[in-house]
Write an enzyme that holds these catalytic residues in place. Structure first.
Site, PDB file in Angstrom:
ATOM      1  N   ARG A  28       0.815  -1.220   0.000  1.00  0.00           N
ATOM      2  CA  ARG A  28       0.000   0.000   0.000  1.00  0.00           C
ATOM      3  C   ARG A  28       0.851   1.275   0.000  1.00  0.00           C
ATOM      4  NH1 ARG A  28      -5.291  -1.007   1.518  1.00  0.00           N
ATOM      5  NH2 ARG A  28      -5.546   1.150   2.172  1.00  0.00           N
ATOM      6  N   TRP A  71       2.867   6.107   1.749  1.00  0.00           N
ATOM      7  CA  TRP A  71       3.003   6.509   0.344  1.00  0.00           C
ATOM      8  C   TRP A  71       2.848   8.020   0.373  1.00  0.00           C
ATOM      9  CZ3 TRP A  71      -0.634   8.153  -3.669  1.00  0.00           C
ATOM     10  CH2 TRP A  71      -0.083   8.088  -4.958  1.00  0.00           C
ATOM     11  N   GLY A  98      -5.141   8.616   4.035  1.00  0.00           N
ATOM     12  CA  GLY A  98      -6.103   9.496   3.365  1.00  0.00           C
ATOM     13  C   GLY A  98      -5.482  10.861   3.150  1.00  0.00           C
ATOM     14  N   GLU A 471      -3.768  -2.382 -22.096  1.00  0.00           N
ATOM     15  CA  GLU A 471      -3.431  -2.925 -20.778  1.00  0.00           C
ATOM     16  C   GLU A 471      -2.003  -3.479 -20.775  1.00  0.00           C
ATOM     17  OE1 GLU A 471      -3.821  -3.034 -17.816  1.00  0.00           O
ATOM     18  OE2 GLU A 471      -3.024  -4.954 -17.125  1.00  0.00           O
ATOM     19  N   LYS A 475       1.184  -2.726 -18.179  1.00  0.00           N
ATOM     20  CA  LYS A 475       1.983  -3.734 -17.455  1.00  0.00           C
ATOM     21  C   LYS A 475       3.461  -3.530 -17.711  1.00  0.00           C
ATOM     22  CE  LYS A 475      -0.111  -4.952 -15.016  1.00  0.00           C
ATOM     23  NZ  LYS A 475      -1.432  -4.473 -15.069  1.00  0.00           N
ATOM     24  N   HIS A 494      -1.821   6.339 -38.820  1.00  0.00           N
ATOM     25  CA  HIS A 494      -2.300   7.716 -38.696  1.00  0.00           C
ATOM     26  C   HIS A 494      -1.368   8.567 -37.830  1.00  0.00           C
ATOM     27  CE1 HIS A 494      -5.963   6.725 -40.790  1.00  0.00           C
ATOM     28  NE2 HIS A 494      -6.087   5.662 -40.015  1.00  0.00           N
TER      29      HIS A 494
HETATM   30  O1  M6R Z   1      -7.847  -1.236  -7.138  1.00  0.00           O
HETATM   31  P1  M6R Z   1      -8.257  -0.767  -8.496  1.00  0.00           P
HETATM   32  O2  M6R Z   1      -8.505  -1.901  -9.448  1.00  0.00           O
HETATM   33  O3  M6R Z   1      -9.400   0.191  -8.480  1.00  0.00           O
HETATM   34  O4  M6R Z   1      -6.998   0.028  -9.037  1.00  0.00           O
HETATM   35  C1  M6R Z   1      -7.064   0.737 -10.242  1.00  0.00           C
HETATM   36  C2  M6R Z   1      -5.688   1.115 -10.727  1.00  0.00           C
HETATM   37  O5  M6R Z   1      -5.044   1.953  -9.820  1.00  0.00           O
HETATM   38  C3  M6R Z   1      -4.827  -0.124 -10.960  1.00  0.00           C
HETATM   39  O6  M6R Z   1      -5.421  -0.982 -11.876  1.00  0.00           O
HETATM   40  C4  M6R Z   1      -3.430   0.272 -11.476  1.00  0.00           C
HETATM   41  O7  M6R Z   1      -3.533   0.785 -12.757  1.00  0.00           O
HETATM   42  C5  M6R Z   1      -2.498  -0.931 -11.391  1.00  0.00           C
HETATM   43  N1  M6R Z   1      -1.208  -0.537 -10.957  1.00  0.00           N
HETATM   44  C6  M6R Z   1      -2.360  -1.658 -12.678  1.00  0.00           C
HETATM   45  O8  M6R Z   1      -1.497  -2.733 -12.637  1.00  0.00           O
END
Ligand code: M6R
Length: 594
Positions: A28, A71, A98, A471, A475, A494
Site C-alpha cells: 500500500r 506513500w 487518506g 493494458e 503492465k 495515422h
Molecule cells: O484497485 P483498483 O482496481 O481500483 O486500481 C485501479 C488502478 O489503480 C490499478 O489498476 C493500477 O492501474 C495498477 N497498478 C495496474 O497494474
C-alpha cells in the site's frame, strides 16, 4: 495510499506483530514506515525511511501499539514526515490513511493556538487537534475523535494511541479499516485493526467490518460507535475464506509471478458466480437506459474490454468511461441508468467519487471487486466478488483476468447464453493451466531478453485485443520502466508509425477472429519500416521475428489468453532490468486520493 495497523493484547509484545502487519501492508506504500507503542505509560515512537525491516527500526516494548507504512502525499519522503505523528505533550500518536483536504486551514489555526508542528504532513493536524480537544478543552478521547472526524475533510481513516488512558480509538470516513479478533476469553484475546485483512491473516480470519462513519475503541474487546452521535453499533463476527498462504509469496521470488501463475485457478473461481444473480443483473443491464462501465488504470481497460464483450456476445452497447472522467457524464445519468464499477481494491478514490455521482442521480450501482469488505462493496446495490484472493503485487494480473471473466459472464447472461459462457470460461481456465508450463515461461523470458534494452515497446491489437494492447502497455511500463504504448492496429498509420525505426519492438496480439488478417497487415506495415515483430498468436507467421504461441479458436476469450504472456513478458522485462517488480517506484496498490 498508506497502510495502517494497530494491535492490542493482555500479554503479547505488539512490535513483532505490527512489524509483520506492515510487511503485509507494504504493497500500500513503501516510502517510509513507523511504530508507536505504550511502554511504562509512555509513548515510544520509531520511524525509518525505505523498505520495511526490523533491522532498520529498533525493537520497542509494549503490548499495544500502532504502525504505518507511507506513500508520500503531503511532505517529502523523510523520517520526520513518517507516521505515527505525536502531539506536543507526547501523549497521543496518530497513524493515518487518506488526505485531509482542509489541513492548511486547520494547521494555521493550531499554530495560532501555540501548537508546534514537527512535520510537513497533513496528518499531524490530527494529533494536535486531539491534544487541543482533550487536554485544553477537556473532552474525552472518544468525543475528540468524533469531533476531529467531523472537522477534517476528505476520505480518511486514522488510529489514535493514547498513552495516558492506555487505549486506542480509530475512525473510518472513506478509507478502509477492518478489525480482526483472536481468542475468546479476555486473557487470551488479541485485537487487530488494519487497512486490509492480509495484515493480520496469519493470526486470525475472524473479522468485523468498520463501516464508513464509524469508530472503534480498543482496550479489550472492540467497542464500535457512530461518529455522528457516539451511539454504540453492533457488529457480526465474520469468518473470511482466505488462508494465510494465499497472502504469502510461497516458493515464488515475487508476488507478481505467483499471481500470474495463480490465474489457472483464479479464472475458474471468478467464473463460479451465482447464475441467478448474474441473470438478475443481466436483466438490469438489458432494461437500463444507458450502462456505464467505470474503473481506473488496468480496471479501466477491463471496462473498455467489456464494451467489446457486450457488443460481440450480446449485441448490446455499453459505455466505458475512466472513473476519473465520469463527472462529464453526470448529465446523462437518470435512475434507470446502470453504473458498473470495476476495481481490485474497491477503494480507488476516483471510482468511489464516480459512484457518489451516480448515487446522487439515483442511478443503480453494481460493482465487480476483489477486496472483501472494501468501500465499494458497501456503496453498491450489488457486488460480484471476483474471488481472486489477495493480490499484493502493485501490478494487477490475476484480478484483471478475473474481472474480465465476470464481465464476460454478464455479457453471456445478457445474450441468454450463460451456460455456454460458463462452459467456455471453465475450458479457458484449462487452457491457461496448460499454457503456464515451465517451457512456455522460459520462452517468454527468452523473448524478454531480446528486447530488454529497448527504449520503447509498442503493442498492437484490434477488436477485443485492442483494450488488451492498452493494458499490456500499462503492465510493461509499470514494472520495467520501459516506455510502452498500446494502439489499435488500424491507428498506427495515422501517426505513431513515425516512431518505428530499425529494431523497435512491436508486439502484435493476434487471434483466430475476423480481424486476424488486418492485424497481420499492420504487423507487415511496421516490419517493412524496420520493426522487430513479436507475434502472440495461435499460429506462427513469417512476419514474426519471435513467436509466442497461444491456444487456437478462442474467439472473444482470446483477450484473456493474449494478456497472460504479456504479463509474464512485463515481469521478465522488470527482472532483467533489476526493477522492484512487486513495488514499482512512485506507485501504490490502490490510489485512495483523487
Ligand atoms: O484497485 P483498483 O482496481 O481500483 O486500481 C485501479 C488502478 O489503480 C490499478 O489498476 C493500477 O492501474 C495498477 N497498478 C495496474 O497494474
Amino acid at each position: 495510499m498508506c497502510g495502517i495497523a494497530g494491535y492490542w493484547s493482555f500479554g503479547n509484545e505488539a512490535f513483532p506483530i505490527l512489524l509483520k502487519a506492515l510487511e503485509n501492508l507494504e504493497y500500500r506504500g513503501y516510502d517510509s514506515f513507523g511504530f508507536a507503542t505504550i511502554s511504562d505509560g509512555k509513548l515510544v515512537i520509531r520511524k525509518a525511511v525505505g523498505r520495511i525491516s526490523n533491522s532498520r527500526c529498533d525493537l520497542i516494548e509494549g503490548r499495544m501499539g500502532i504502525a504505518h507504512t507511507r506513500w508520500a502525499t503531503h511532505g517529502g519522503v523523510s523520517e520526520r514526515n513518517s507516521h505515527p505523528h505525536r502531539d506536543c505533550t507526547n501523549r497521543f500518536a496518530v497513524a493515518h490513511n487518506g488526505i485531509i483536504e482542509n489541513y492548511q486551514e486547520l494547521r494555521n489555526y493550531l499554530i495560532s493556538e501555540g501548537h508546534n508542528f514537527l512535520s510537513e504532513t497533513d496528518t499531524e493536524v490530527i494529533s494536535h487537534l486531539i491534544e487541543q480537544m482533550v487536554i485544553k478543552d477537556g473532552r474525552n478521547l472518544k468525543k475528540a475523535v468524533m469531533d476531529v472526524s467531523d472537522k477534517i475533510e476528505g476520505r480518511n481513516a486514522f488510529i489514535v494511541l493514547d498513552a495516558f488512558n492506555n487505549e486506542m480509538i480509530a475512525s473510518r470516513k472513506g478509507s478502509p479499516l477492518i478489525v480482526g479478533i483472536k481468542g475468546s476469553s479476555d486473557e487470551e484475546k488479541e485485537v487487530f485493526i488494519a487497512s486490509d485483512i492480509p495484515a493480520f491473516l496469519e493470526h486470525t480470519n475472524k473479522v468485523m467490518y468498520i463501516d464508513d462513519g464509524e469508530g472503534v475503541i480498543i482496550n479489550g474487546s472492540p467497542l464500535f460507535f457512530r461518529l455522528s452521535d457516539g451511539l454504540p453499533v453492533d457488529k457480526r463476527l465474520i469468518t473470511i475464506d482466505w488462508s494465510p498462504g494465499q497472502a504469502e509469496k510461497g516458493d515464488y521470488d515475487h508476488y507478481m509471478l505467483k499471481e500470474i501463475m495463480e490465474q489457472k485457478e483464479s479464472i475458474r473461481r471468478a467464473a463460479n458466480q451465482n447464475p441467478e444473480e448474474l441473470m438478475k443483473v443481466a436483466q438490469m443491464i438489458n432494461e437500463a437506459k444507458g450502462v456505464f462501465f467505470i474503473g481506473c488504470g488496468t480496471a479501466a481497460k477491463v471496462c473498455q474490454s467489456a464494451e467489446y464483450f457486450f457488443s460481440e456476445i450480446a449485441g448490446r452497447h455499453v459505455n466505458f468511461v475512466p472513473a476519473s472522467e465520469f463527472d462529464n457524464y453526470r448529465h446523462f445519468l437518470i435512475p434507470k441508468t446502470l453504473v458498473i464499477a470495476v476495481s481490485q481494491s474497491g477503494e480507488t478514490a476516483d471510482v468511489l467519487e464516480a459512484i457518489s455521482i451516480a448515487r446522487e442521480k439515483g442511478s443503480k450501482v453494481i460493482s465487480i471487486v476483489n477486496s472483501i469488505g472494501s468501500s465499494m462493496t458497501r456503496v453498491s446495490d450489488y457486488t460480484f466478488m471476483i474471488n481472486a484472493g489477495p493480490e499484493k503485487a502493485v501490478a494487477s494480473t490475476k484480478a484483471t483476468t478475473s474481472q474480465m471473466t465476470v464481465a464476460l459472464l454478464l455479457a453471456y447472461a445478457c445474450a441468454g447464453k450463460l451456460k455456454e459462457g460458463m462452459r467456455n470460461l471453465v475450458s479457458l481456465a484449462g487452457e491457461v493451466n496448460d499454457m503456464l508450463n515451465p517451457r512456455y515461461i522460459e520462452h517468454i523470458r527468452y523473448v524478454a531478453e531480446n528486447i530488454s534494452d529497448s527504449r520503447s515497446i509498442f503493442i498492437i491489437g484490434r477488436g477485443v485485443n485492442y483494450p488488451i494492447a492498452l493494458e499490456s502497455a500499462i503492465k510493461v511500463m509499470e514494472v520495467s520502466y520501459i516506455h510502452a504504448q498500446g494502439f489499435a492496429g488500424g491507428e498506427l498509420k495515422h501517426g505513431p508509425i513515425a516512431l518505428i525505426e530499425k529494431g523497435t519492438p512491436v508486439i502484435a496480439l493476434v487471434a483466430d477472429d475476423d480481424v486476424r488478417e488486418e492485424i497481420l497487415s499492420n504487423a507487415i506495415e511496421v516490419k517493412s519500416r524496420g520493426a522487430f515483430v513479436i507475434g502472440i498468436s495461435p499460429e506462427n507467421n513469417e512476419v514474426f521475428d519471435l513467436w509466442i504461441r497461444t491456444p487456437p479458436s478462442l474467439g472473444v476469450l482470446s483477450s484473456i489468453i493474449n494478456l497472460i504472456p504479456v504479463q509474464l513478458l512485463a515481469y521478465y522485462l522488470g527482472i532483467i532490468n533489476n526493477r522492484n517488480v512487486d513495488m514499482p517506484r512512485n506507485l501504490a496498490k490502490a490510489v485512495t486520493v483523487l
